[in-house]
Design an enzyme around this catalytic site. Structure first.
Site, PDB file in Angstrom:
ATOM      1  N   LYS A 114      -1.380  29.439 -17.082  1.00  0.00           N
ATOM      2  CA  LYS A 114      -2.535  29.858 -17.561  1.00  0.00           C
ATOM      3  C   LYS A 114      -3.132  28.579 -18.291  1.00  0.00           C
ATOM      4  O   LYS A 114      -2.612  27.862 -19.277  1.00  0.00           O
ATOM      5  CB  LYS A 114      -2.295  30.698 -18.422  1.00  0.00           C
ATOM      6  CG  LYS A 114      -2.309  32.435 -17.823  1.00  0.00           C
ATOM      7  CD  LYS A 114      -3.369  32.652 -16.895  1.00  0.00           C
ATOM      8  CE  LYS A 114      -2.975  33.961 -16.100  1.00  0.00           C
ATOM      9  NZ  LYS A 114      -4.002  34.253 -14.965  1.00  0.00           N
ATOM     10  N   LYS A 171      -7.343  39.766  -4.473  1.00  0.00           N
ATOM     11  CA  LYS A 171      -6.548  40.877  -5.229  1.00  0.00           C
ATOM     12  C   LYS A 171      -7.302  42.292  -4.613  1.00  0.00           C
ATOM     13  O   LYS A 171      -8.396  42.352  -4.316  1.00  0.00           O
ATOM     14  CB  LYS A 171      -6.930  40.672  -6.713  1.00  0.00           C
ATOM     15  CG  LYS A 171      -6.330  39.891  -7.577  1.00  0.00           C
ATOM     16  CD  LYS A 171      -6.770  40.130  -8.970  1.00  0.00           C
ATOM     17  CE  LYS A 171      -5.706  39.053  -9.726  1.00  0.00           C
ATOM     18  NZ  LYS A 171      -5.858  37.782  -9.883  1.00  0.00           N
TER      19      LYS A 171
HETATM   20 MG   LIG Z   1      -6.351  34.164 -11.380  1.00  0.00          MG
END
Ligand SMILES: [Mg+2]
Length: 369
Positions: free
Chosen positions: A165, A265
């Site tokens: 991240k 997703k």
């Molecule tokens: Mg992502």
């Protein structure tokens, strides 16, 4: 076969690592997961799960998706759940939003189709092209030595793909991403995800600070597709798009703009029916694909594994593994092996065994004629 009723449950899918962190101070210790059971006039029922990642990640929220389910559910009663394409089209005519709500309905219909035909869903999606896709781990924010230790610990468990991240301070994040890249063997697939938080300037600072000698694929650096495409042009880093790819038009535009990868997703695009078309198109365009979801747990893992296992191995980067990231597990599903991979089960449908309905508690609501 006809759909007779829909039951909607929820439970908190708690993060196993304490606090999950994304850019811009977005943190959580868990998310309320939406679990849907679709029953039919036969003895077959389908289950599906996903959870929005808070209300500040996508144009989606837990309460909004529940409201969408209340509106969409009655419209599919009496339809044949073995026709997920027809149901998906009906849902799209009924509502423009509610992608996560549409997704759980669609995925539960695929589960029913698999059970009705006696086949695992990945066979229905084209076959088992990938015996055991690699699962990825997420390395969140934190001090550089701590993040490196976490990455090394994941690698020691067998993990061969990691998402790091980034998206806060570009200089600090570049040092952390670089340190993780240098600490791990080249065989480990590492990619940096800014979760759309940087403007073009910050993304370029990150890429420059990373150094010319380090190449890390860069996931959704900026909010817009055009800014992300500029990052690709100006830095030469391969760009993976996630948040801004919802439709086929988004995907084709991204490819034309030089984007090389996509994170698909299921709950962002509306379920397996839509995700499969995007997956197949991305592979046909020779793009790299990761299969993922916003949040969830056991069912999310095995649902996504159906799509991952039916993806060409040379184009699939990795698949999420919520069953390792969150708890409790409401069903027995494939778990990450010591080689960092997931083997899909051959159980008909989406690949889980018995659902622990007691763990789910009382339903939130029930939809029937
Ligand atoms: Mg992502």
């Amino acid at each position: 076969m006809r759909i007779t009723d829909i039951t909607v449950y929820s439970y908190i899918a708690e993060y196993n690592g304490g606090t999950y962190s994304m850019s811009n101070g977005r943190t959580c210790t868990g998310q309320p997961s939406i679990v849907v059971r679709i029953r039919t006039d036969s003895d077959i029922e389908g289950w599906a799960e996903n959870a929005p990642l808070g209300s500040d990640y996508l144009p989606s929220s837990f309460t909004g998706e529940l409201a969408a389910l209340k509106e969409l559910g009655p419209q599919i009663l009496g339809l044949d759940p073995r026709c997920p394409g027809a149901i998906s089209a009906k849902l799209d005519r009924a509502m423009m939003s509610g992608m996560s709500a549409k997704s759980v309905i669609d995925i539960a219909c695929w589960d029913i189709l698999g059970k009705a035909t006696g086949l695992p869903t990945h066979i229905l999606l084209g076959g088992r092209l990938f015996d055991a896709p690699p699962a990825f781990s997420v390395i969140g924010f934190g001090e550089i030595p701590v993040a490196v230790q976490k990455a090394l610990a994941e690698h020691a468990k067998g993990v061969v793909a990691m998402q790091v991240k980034v998206g806060d301070d570009p200089l600090v994040d570049a040092r952390r991403a670089r340190a993780i890249r240098e600490a791990l063997p080249e065989s480990v697939n590492i990619f940096a995800d800014a979760n759309a938080s940087w403007n073009l300037s910050q993304a370029l600072i990150f890429a420059r600070a990373l150094g010319q000698d380090v190449t890390i694929p860069f996931e959704q650096p900026c909010r817009s597709l055009s800014d992300c495409a500029q990052v690709a042009r100006l830095t030469g880093l391969p760009i993976i798009l996630d948040e801004c790819i919802v439709t086929m038009a988004d995907l084709v535009t991204a490819h034309a703009a030089g984007i090389t990868g996509v994170n698909i997703k299921l709950s962002r695009v509306g379920g397996i029916t839509k995700a499969r078309i995007l997956r197949d198109t991305a592979v046909a365009l020779e793009m790299n694909v990761n299969i993922d979801d916003t949040w969830g747990c056991a069912l999310t893992t095995t649902q996504n594994l159906q799509l991952a296992a039916s993806t060409r191995p040379d184009r699939l980067g990795a698949v999420d593994c919520f069953a390792e990231w969150t708890h409790p597990l409401i069903a027995e599903v494939p778990r990450m092996q010591v080689n960092g991979r997931l083997t899909p089960s051959s159980v008909p449908g989406n690949g889980y065994r018995l659902i622990n309905v007691e763990m789910l508690g009382e339903p939130l609501f029930y939809i029937s004629k």
